[in-house]
Design a protein around this motif. Structure first.
Motif, short mmCIF file in Angstrom:
data_model
loop_
_atom_site.label_atom_id
_atom_site.label_comp_id
_atom_site.label_asym_id
_atom_site.label_seq_id
_atom_site.Cartn_x
_atom_site.Cartn_y
_atom_site.Cartn_z
N PHE A 38 -10.66 6.35 6.84
CA PHE A 38 -11.44 4.32 6.29
C PHE A 38 -10.16 4.10 5.75
CE2 PHE A 38 -13.30 0.88 3.83
CZ PHE A 38 -13.52 -0.05 5.80
N SER A 39 -9.76 4.92 4.75
CA SER A 39 -8.52 3.77 3.65
C SER A 39 -7.70 3.77 4.21
CB SER A 39 -8.28 4.76 2.52
OG SER A 39 -9.79 4.78 1.29
N TRP B 68 -7.49 3.40 8.12
CA TRP B 68 -6.98 2.72 8.90
C TRP B 68 -7.28 0.84 8.42
CZ3 TRP B 68 -11.31 -0.78 9.41
CH2 TRP B 68 -12.06 -1.43 10.86
N ALA B 69 -8.11 0.51 7.12
CA ALA B 69 -8.04 -0.65 6.31
C ALA B 69 -6.54 -1.12 6.25
CB ALA B 69 -8.82 -0.85 5.39
N THR B 70 -6.13 0.02 5.08
CA THR B 70 -4.79 -0.08 5.30
C THR B 70 -4.03 -0.54 5.20
OG1 THR B 70 -5.11 0.89 3.09
CG2 THR B 70 -3.06 0.63 2.86
N LEU C 162 -9.06 -9.65 14.95
CA LEU C 162 -7.25 -8.98 15.42
C LEU C 162 -7.77 -8.99 17.41
CD1 LEU C 162 -8.67 -5.01 14.06
CD2 LEU C 162 -6.57 -6.95 13.71
N GLN D 71 2.04 -4.73 -1.37
CA GLN D 71 3.27 -4.66 -2.22
C GLN D 71 3.69 -5.69 -2.41
OE1 GLN D 71 4.57 -1.73 0.86
NE2 GLN D 71 4.09 -2.56 2.57
N PHE E 280 -9.47 -11.35 7.60
CA PHE E 280 -9.31 -10.24 7.96
C PHE E 280 -8.71 -8.98 7.09
CE2 PHE E 280 -8.65 -6.76 10.47
CZ PHE E 280 -9.53 -5.81 10.05
N SER E 281 -7.50 -10.01 7.17
CA SER E 281 -6.03 -8.79 6.44
C SER E 281 -6.66 -9.34 5.23
CB SER E 281 -4.70 -9.85 6.94
OG SER E 281 -4.40 -9.66 7.86
N LEU F 220 -0.69 1.71 -0.28
CA LEU F 220 0.81 1.50 0.71
C LEU F 220 1.59 1.19 -0.50
CD1 LEU F 220 0.53 -0.73 3.60
CD2 LEU F 220 1.43 1.31 3.64
N GLN F 221 1.53 0.43 -1.42
CA GLN F 221 2.29 0.23 -2.65
C GLN F 221 2.64 2.07 -3.16
OE1 GLN F 221 0.94 -2.67 -5.01
NE2 GLN F 221 -1.36 -1.57 -5.05
N LEU G 199 -10.13 -3.37 0.71
CA LEU G 199 -11.04 -2.51 1.04
C LEU G 199 -10.72 -1.42 1.28
CD1 LEU G 199 -13.99 -3.84 0.47
CD2 LEU G 199 -14.29 -3.22 3.41
N GLY G 200 -8.98 -1.17 1.35
CA GLY G 200 -8.65 0.11 2.01
C GLY G 200 -8.39 0.46 0.54
N ALA H 180 -10.12 4.07 -3.37
CA ALA H 180 -10.02 5.27 -4.76
C ALA H 180 -9.94 4.22 -5.82
CB ALA H 180 -7.99 4.98 -4.69
N ALA I 126 -9.14 -6.41 4.55
CA ALA I 126 -8.84 -4.70 5.53
C ALA I 126 -7.89 -3.92 3.87
CB ALA I 126 -8.53 -4.96 6.46
N THR I 127 -6.95 -5.22 3.26
CA THR I 127 -6.08 -4.63 2.23
C THR I 127 -6.70 -4.82 1.41
OG1 THR I 127 -4.44 -5.94 2.99
CG2 THR I 127 -4.34 -5.16 1.40
N LEU J 259 -4.40 -1.64 8.86
CA LEU J 259 -5.00 -2.95 9.84
C LEU J 259 -4.97 -4.21 8.43
CD1 LEU J 259 -5.26 -2.44 12.16
CD2 LEU J 259 -7.44 -2.55 11.53
N GLY J 260 -4.99 -4.23 8.00
CA GLY J 260 -4.47 -5.49 6.72
C GLY J 260 -3.11 -5.56 6.80
N ARG J 261 -2.57 -5.09 7.39
CA ARG J 261 -0.80 -5.67 7.74
C ARG J 261 -0.69 -5.49 9.29
NH1 ARG J 261 4.49 -2.80 4.21
NH2 ARG J 261 5.57 -4.38 7.06
N ALA J 262 -1.90 -5.93 9.75
CA ALA J 262 -1.48 -5.60 11.71
C ALA J 262 -1.39 -7.20 11.21
CB ALA J 262 -2.32 -5.54 12.28
N ALA K 27 -3.38 7.11 1.46
CA ALA K 27 -5.15 6.90 1.15
C ALA K 27 -5.24 7.22 -0.01
CB ALA K 27 -5.70 8.21 1.62
N GLU K 28 -4.32 7.83 -0.73
CA GLU K 28 -5.04 7.74 -2.42
C GLU K 28 -4.52 6.76 -3.22
OE1 GLU K 28 -4.32 11.71 -5.54
OE2 GLU K 28 -4.48 12.14 -3.60
#
Lengths: 214, 214
Positions: free
Chosen positions: A110-111, A113-115, B181, B33, B110-111, A32-33, B117-118, B122, B114-115, A117-120, A28-29
């Motif tokens: 939300f962060s 969720w979005a992070t 999605l 990443q 979308f990816s 992923l990286q 916006l995640g 921060a 989301a990525t 989902l970006g990799r979904a 969240a902070e």
DNA sequence: GGCGTTGTTGTGCAAGTGTATAAATAGCCT
DNA sequence: AGGCTATTTATACACTTGCACAACAACGCC
């Protein structure tokens, strides 16, 4: 000299939970990286090597963290539906209100969720996990909608019910995002009010009469 | 031996665009990443060192890539609004339809959305960029809604107009996400049809009469 | 054609990455 | 109290990362 660090042995379930929580915090902070094994371990108050003692690899830890997040989200969302002694319409309103206020409206969630989902799009495992959560949520919506319409003596067919559920789900999702990303642009309760109105319009319900007094 | 690689000198603007496109591709495919300078350079058909010749650092490249993405998205979305010789209501319907079909409904976009916006929670820069795009979009919606209602001889006040815009924006966003999605769960045009119906209900418009013939 | 400019390459480096593994010790059982 | 065992620490390692820099070659200009 160079004393070895003191430590305590925690229970297995406790440690796993701590590591998962630390992972979610890190993601969240810093995204992923930023969620490295060392960052996560530091947050959990342990050293990096311990992660490998509880999880086969970093990827597995991330997967479990995402599963835990999804579980908590859907659990909270559905919790607003268990109301006894309430009309279907009141339950629907309570459901919408719960989903459009804290703690479900939350930037940190939300962060996350979005992070994830970006990799979904690239990770089929994540995609499937999301789809299941989404369908479960939509089914809940559909069930309540069916009750509300039944109470109004209306008998929609399956296709119409499905369309309503999709639309209502979209309304809640869309308002949820707006609230998470720019919560301070809305007065307290405003999003919920907008959502309830929009949903009542979608279902063709007459505007609710306020009956505050018992 | 060990011949040095042949290369061509491209124009500055072209190279920057190629690098930005390669960055977006990398992010869409492997997340932030996975978007390393070497991956990006490989995709752009150059070597890693060149990135530093066009951008102060990797972070700047990512920022510009996000700005480019947002620009393309809002540009496409608004493009559906410029229709001459069309009633406000037709323009609104066309707007919704455009936003709920390809190419705007797209898993790759979308990816990326989301990525990036995640990290908005921060990174204040990203958050502000999103907010501006969102408000711009919502203002467009509000303007069309005002026209539609005016054509119906209705005169909503500013607060009511704002609520409508927020709700309609949420409907479009929510359906957009569902489509991106899980696009294969919906038949072609289904999302747009659901969206138009929901929006007409929100605005209190009578169901549109189909007047296909000229 | 020769020449200078600069876009482009290739290499190097220090910091950080996930993982493997040995050493240490906390807590339980007797 | 003393030993066992599994949790935890600490260190090492191969690899990747972003960035710096020097060598090089493509292109424009005379």
């Amino acid at each position: 000299m160079n004393a070895r660090r003191k430590f305590r042995r925690e229970g297995e379930e406790r440690r796993r939970q701590d590591l998962i929580d630390a992972t979610l915090d890190s993601v969240a902070e810093h995204g992923l990286q930023g969620a490295t094994v060392r960052t996560i371990a530091l947050r959990a108050g342990v050293t990096a090597g311990l992660i490998r003692h509880y999880f086969p690899g970093k990827e597995d830890l991330l997967q479990e963290a995402y599963a835990a997040l999804m579980g908590r989200m859907t659990e909270q969302a559905k919790a607003a539906l268990v109301m006894e002694d309430a009309s279907p319409r009141q339950r629907l309103a309570a459901f919408v209100t719960a989903n459009l206020n804290a703690p479900i409206i939350d930037q940190r969630v939300f962060s996350l969720w979005a992070t994830f989902l970006g990799r979904a799009g690239a990770d089929p495992t994540l995609a499937r996990a999301h789809r299941e959560g989404y369908l479960g949520f939509r089914n809940e919506v559909e069930a309540v909608v069916a009750e509300v319409l039944a109470a109004e003596r209306r008998k929609p067919d399956a296709a119409e019910l499905r369309r309503h559920a999709i639309a209502i789900n979209a309304i809640i999702d869309g308002l949820w995002i707006e609230g998470c990303l720019a919560g301070e642009m809305f007065s307290p309760g405003e999003l919920a009010a907008i959502g309830i109105k929009a949903i009542e319009a979608e279902l063709g319900l007459a505007p609710e009469k306020q009956f505050q007094e018992k």
